[in-house]
Enzyme design. Structure first.
Site, PDB file in Angstrom:
ATOM      1  N   ALA A 119       0.991  -1.610   0.135  1.00 49.49           N
ATOM      2  CA  ALA A 119      -0.334   0.335  -0.269  1.00 49.49           C
ATOM      3  C   ALA A 119       0.415   1.890  -0.236  1.00 49.49           C
ATOM      4  CB  ALA A 119      -0.781  -0.167   1.297  1.00 49.49           C
ATOM      5  N   PHE A 121      -3.907   0.866   4.195  1.00 49.31           N
ATOM      6  CA  PHE A 121      -5.152   0.065   5.476  1.00 49.31           C
ATOM      7  C   PHE A 121      -5.147   0.170   6.894  1.00 49.31           C
ATOM      8  CE2 PHE A 121      -6.011  -0.566   0.958  1.00 49.31           C
ATOM      9  CZ  PHE A 121      -7.287  -1.333   0.719  1.00 49.31           C
ATOM     10  N   HIS A 155      -3.691  -9.959  -4.401  1.00 47.49           N
ATOM     11  CA  HIS A 155      -5.254 -10.429  -3.788  1.00 47.49           C
ATOM     12  C   HIS A 155      -5.869  -9.499  -4.450  1.00 47.49           C
ATOM     13  CE1 HIS A 155      -2.377  -8.695   0.462  1.00 47.49           C
ATOM     14  NE2 HIS A 155      -2.401 -10.730   0.043  1.00 47.49           N
ATOM     15  N   THR A 199       0.022   5.396  -1.431  1.00 48.99           N
ATOM     16  CA  THR A 199      -0.812   6.078  -0.800  1.00 48.99           C
ATOM     17  C   THR A 199      -0.048   8.127  -1.186  1.00 48.99           C
ATOM     18  OG1 THR A 199       2.069   6.272   0.615  1.00 48.99           O
ATOM     19  CG2 THR A 199      -0.066   5.726   1.837  1.00 48.99           C
TER      20      THR A 199
END
Ligand code: ZN
Length: 262
Positions: free
Chosen positions: A28, A39, A126, A32
Site C-alpha cells: 500500500a 490500510f 490480492h 499513498t
C-alpha cells in the site's frame, strides 16, 4: 537528499544494473501518494471502516451486504480516480527496460497496470478492482464493462452474463482464497530472483509477506524501501527509509547511466 540516501541509491542501482532476475514487490505504501489511504497505519482504512464489510463468507450469505458492496464498487470504491505516481512510473520503466523480471503486488488498485506494467509481468496477489469476477465460472470482466449492469433483485448483485453466477469485485476479501495462478507464479519468481526489492509494504499480511524470505533462502539480495520497520528488516541487505515516489525515479536514472542507457 541525505548522504545515506545517496549511498543507498548508488548501491541499489548497482545491484539492479547487474541483476539477472530482479523482482519488485509492492504494498500500500507505493500508492499513498496517489491518494489511496493505507490500510494498517494509524489513520488507515481499518480505523474507520469495519473489516466485516470485506468478509468473504458474509458476502456469500448476505444479499444486503452484496448490494452495498456492489454499489461501492460501481462508484469506484477506493481509488478508481487515482493516478499512478512517480514510484509506479519508475517501476514500470524498470520492467519496460528489461531490468526487472516482474512486479508482485498486494495492492488491488490497478495502478501498476495503468502505469504500463504488462499483464504477463504483473502478479496481483490480492486480485484487482479493475476487474469484476464471477464466483461460479471465474470469468473476469473489466470494471468499465460492468458499470451499467443491473443487480438481480434476489442476489443483490448483477449475475454473470455467461453462467448466471454471482458477481463480485476482483479484489480478494478476508477469508477468500488467494488467486492460485498469481500466488504460484509469485512464489516461483521470488525463488528464482537474485535481487528482491520491497516497496511500501510492512510485510505483515501472509502469504504475500513470505515472498522476500523465499528469495533470500535461494540467495537473493534483499532491499526494503519503506517508511516503517518490517519483520524482515533483519534479513535485508539494504534498508531505505524514505518515500518511494521521491527515491525511485533517481534510482532508474542512475541505473540507466551505469548501463550506458541514459
Ligand atoms: Zn460465470
Amino acid at each position: 537528499m541525505s548522504a545515506v540516501l545517496t549511498e543507498a541509491r548508488h548501491q541499489l542501482a548497482a545491484w539492479i544494473a547487474v541483476s539477472r532476475r530482479f523482482v519488485i514487490f509492492t504494498g500500500a505504501g507505493i500508492s499513498t501518494e496517489s491518494g489511496i489511504p493505507d490500510f494498517r497505519g494509524p489513520d488507515g482504512v481499518w480505523t474507520k471502516v469495519n473489516p466485516n464489510q470485506f468478509d468473504y463468507q458474509a458476502y456469500l450469505s448476505d444479499p444486503a451486504l452484496r448490494r452495498q458492496r456492489w454499489e461501492s464498487y460501481r462508484q469506484g470504491g477506493m481509488g478508481a480516480d487515482a493516478k499512478p505516481n512517480a514510484a509506479h512510473l519508475a517501476v514500470a520503466e524498470l520492467v519496460q527496460l528489461g531490468l526487472a523480471d516482474c512486479v508482485i503486488t498486494q495492492n488491488v488498485d490497478g495502478l501498476h497496470a495503468r502505469s504500463g506494467v504488462p499483464d504477463d509481468r504483473l502478479f496481483e496477489l490480492h486480485g484487482s478492482s479493475r476487474f469484476a469476477k464471477c464466483l461460479t465460472c471465474w470469468t473476469r470482466f473489466p470494471r468499465e464493462l460492468t458499470l451499467t449492469w443491473q443487480p438481480d433483485p434476489a442476489a443483490g448483485v448483477p449475475l454473470c452474463p455467461d453462467c448466471g453466477g454471482m458477481m463480485k469485485s476482483g479484489g480478494v476479501s478476508f477469508g477468500e482464497p488467494m488467486p492460485q495462478y498469481e500466488t504460484a507464479e509469485a512464489i516461483r519468481r521470488s525463488r528464482a530472483a537474485d535481487l528482491f526489492l520491497v516497496i511500501g509494504s510492512s510485510l505483515v499480511v501472509y502469504p504475500a509477506a513470505a515472498m522476500p524470505a523465499y528469495a533470500v533462502e535461494q540467495g537473493a539480495k534483499l532491499a526494503i524501501l519503506n517508511i516503517s520497520e518490517t519483520p524482515h528488516d533483519r534479513i535485508a541487505d539494504l534498508l531505505i527509509d524514505t518515500r518511494a515516489a521521491e527515491f525511485l525515479p533517481g534510482v532508474v536514472e542512475t541505473v540507466k547511466r551505469m548501463r550506458g542507457q541514459a
